[in-house]
Scaffold this active site. Structure first.
Site, mmCIF file in Angstrom:
data_model
loop_
_atom_site.group_PDB
_atom_site.id
_atom_site.type_symbol
_atom_site.label_atom_id
_atom_site.label_comp_id
_atom_site.label_asym_id
_atom_site.label_seq_id
_atom_site.Cartn_x
_atom_site.Cartn_y
_atom_site.Cartn_z
ATOM 1 C CB THR A 88 -1.829 -14.701 -14.257
ATOM 2 O OG1 THR A 88 -2.374 -15.784 -13.493
ATOM 3 C CG2 THR A 88 -2.350 -14.758 -15.688
ATOM 4 C CG ASN A 89 0.880 -11.875 -10.006
ATOM 5 O OD1 ASN A 89 0.534 -10.706 -9.952
ATOM 6 N ND2 ASN A 89 2.103 -12.214 -10.367
ATOM 7 C CB CYS A 90 -4.135 -16.159 -9.722
ATOM 8 S SG CYS A 90 -4.690 -15.245 -11.174
ATOM 9 C CE1 TYR A 91 -6.120 -20.733 -12.239
ATOM 10 C CE2 TYR A 91 -6.609 -18.422 -12.661
ATOM 11 C CZ TYR A 91 -7.005 -19.668 -12.204
ATOM 12 O OH TYR A 91 -8.272 -19.846 -11.712
ATOM 13 N N PRO A 92 0.489 -19.360 -12.518
ATOM 14 C CG PRO A 92 1.863 -20.163 -10.826
ATOM 15 C CD PRO A 92 0.441 -19.833 -11.128
#
Lengths: 386, 135
Positions: free
Chosen positions: A136-140
């Protein structure tokens, strides 16, 4: 005069507390009577050490760089549940290793699973962590593979929805073939009987109507101090009971929690049941305050007073039939012989009486040394006698 | 009368010879076969209790070793890992030889190797893998 929790805790703090084990209490009440015993004894300690399948551990695996939100996690190839915050997982005791052959070649061995991972963590052994994510954007981050030990991760909280069953079935096999069950190997034509309770040392059999064990009760859990957080799953206070409130069938259960990092290998072990699966064998002890005569009477319970029902695990149990073949007491079981339908059957245990006794002794020592204080329940369990 | 419990290993070239028969006929020994396995192209394995006069037994065992039969006391191949045992007693009713003994006072189990016939029932029954049979 009834005692209060704070009076007993004051005595513990001053080193004046009188604490005995549930075994010792039997003799004390027999010789001194309930009245005198209730005045003289402040605390009775109990213990149990046996397989408890509804167990597991919440792990916070710590954040990586770059960060990851786990979608799938395996610890030593055993899957953990990830439907929680980014790096929180729950590892259940009965989860199997991904490549376990299960019962494909019957009976399967079930050599390794969740209970064994928990044991390895407690022992400080290295455990292989593998995690996958979608990014994700926060958890790449999408993948992690590394070796961890319990010291490397921020939290490991043993959290069990059902432990310390109050009484249990005695299992036999009436068929003409060997069967492999969670109650162990059962020989045909009632060749053996297996039971699983610490009987007179068991926590909930010493407080049969849940007068002192409730939400918030501090306990011995896996060698550390833990807590009861509620009635466990399948908690059923409404079973037939003998005089003295003792249930004749599996009844109350406890949901418990504690810090896995403080626990020790001696009191928490992975277990493999041939043909059935894996589980966790766990030590639990509860200190029961002798608030009044009733508690003295309850804690004086002996194996002869506690009855268990004998159930056929070849047909009746698997088919969900409530049929009971007979009733025996824990004295007979512990002596290793019961008689059902006129047949004498050797009995074996799954719960360790020797270890249960050790736990009651340790808890007694903790209290005597002032290291363990009693806690008053903040709420009672369903079915509690008030 | 002397009695020995042994694990005998037969190399492939001996598998087809009637060695047990010779022991009985020529050496006057009593043979109780506790377990027998032949693995194709590998070896034969016999777990036996041999009994007879001390001298006859000595001679019989000598005959076996001259033939190239591997011999080892059974007790050496059966291990009870005391540190793994939780003393639950699940093994006790299953053991046909009464090799697990429970101290009813202490509720602790001990394992009497000499009584073991290596049937392996306890190996399956022990959730903690406290018993190990090496062969």
């Amino acid at each position: 005069m009834p005692k209060t929790y704070s009076q007993i805790n004051q005595k513990i703090a001053m080193g004046e507390v009188v604490v005995v084990t549930a075994e010792e209490m039997i003799e004390i009440v027999k010789t001194k009577g309930v009245k005198k015993a209730s005045r003289e004894v402040d605390v009775v300690t109990t213990g149990t050490f046996g397989p408890m399948c509804s167990s597991g551990v919440f792990l916070n695996l710590g954040h990586s760089k770059p960060r990851i939100k786990f979608r799938k996690v395996w610890l030593n190839n055993v899957p953990a549940y990830t439907g929680l915050a980014a790096v929180d997982v729950y590892l259940g005791a009965t989860e199997l290793s991904e490549d376990d052959p299960e019962n494909k070649v019957f009976p399967g061995e079930f050599r390794y699973g969740g209970g064994h991972v928990i044991e390895d963590l407690v022992a400080g052994r290295p455990v292989k962590l593998k995690g996958l994510a979608y990014g994700t954007n926060c958890y790449p981050n999408r993948e992690i593979e590394k070796t961890i030990t319990i010291r490397d991760i921020p939290q490991a909280i043993l959290t069990n929805p059902r432990n310390a069953y109050q009484n249990y079935n005695v299992a036999v096999n009436k068929s003409d073939r060997v069967i492999y069950t969670y109650m162990g190997i059962l020989q045909p034509r009632m060749g053996n009987a297996n039971y699983c309770s610490a009987g007179q040392l068991s926590p909930l059999l010493n407080d049969p109507l849940y007068r002192t064990i409730g939400v918030g009760t501090r306990i011995f859990l896996g060698g550390a101090q833990g807590y009861v957080w509620g009635a466990g799953t399948q908690h059923n206070p409404d079973v037939p009971r003998d005089k003295n409130g003792l249930p004749r069938a599996p009844a109350g259960t406890l949901a418990v929690t504690g810090n896995l990092k403080e626990m020790s290998l001696e009191w928490i072990r992975g277990a493999s049941f041939t043909g059935y699966g894996v589980t966790l064998t766990l030590g639990i002890g509860v200190a029961i305050p002798i608030l009044d005569e009733k508690m003295a009477e309850y804690t004086a319970v002996s194996d002869e007073d506690i009855h268990a029902q004998v159930v056929d695990y070849s047909k009746d149990y698997p088919q969900g039939k409530d049929k009971i073949l007979g009733t025996v007491n824990y004295h007979e079981l512990r002596e290793g012989k019961i008689t059902i339908e006129g047949k004498e059957i050797p009995a074996g245990g799954l719960s360790s009486y020797a270890r249960a006794r050790d736990i009651a002794d340790i808890l007694k020592q903790w209290i005597e040394k002032g290291e363990f204080l009693l806690s008053e329940p903040v709420a009672f369990l369903p079915g509690a006698e008030r | 009368m002397t009695k020995k419990r042994l694990v005998l290993r037969f190399p492939p070239e001996l598998v087809e010879q009637p060695i047990t028969y010779q022991l009985i006929r020529d050496y006057d020994l009593m043979i109780n076969i506790l377990q027998a396995t032949v693995t194709p192209r590998e070896e034969g394995r016999l777990v036996v209790e041999i009994s007879g006069e001390r001298k006859a037994l000595e001679k019989g065992l000598n005959y076996l070793s001259q033939l190239g039969v591997g011999m080892q006391p059974l007790a050496q191949d059966v291990l009870w890992h005391q540190d793994k045992c939780i003393h639950c007693t699940a093994c006790i009713p299953l053991c046909p030889a009464g090799a697990f003994v429970l101290d009813r006072e202490k509720h602790l189990i001990s394992f009497e190797k000499e009584r073991c016939i290596a049937c392996g029932l306890c190996v399956r029954a022990c959730p903690y893998k406290a018993i190990e049979i090496l062969f």
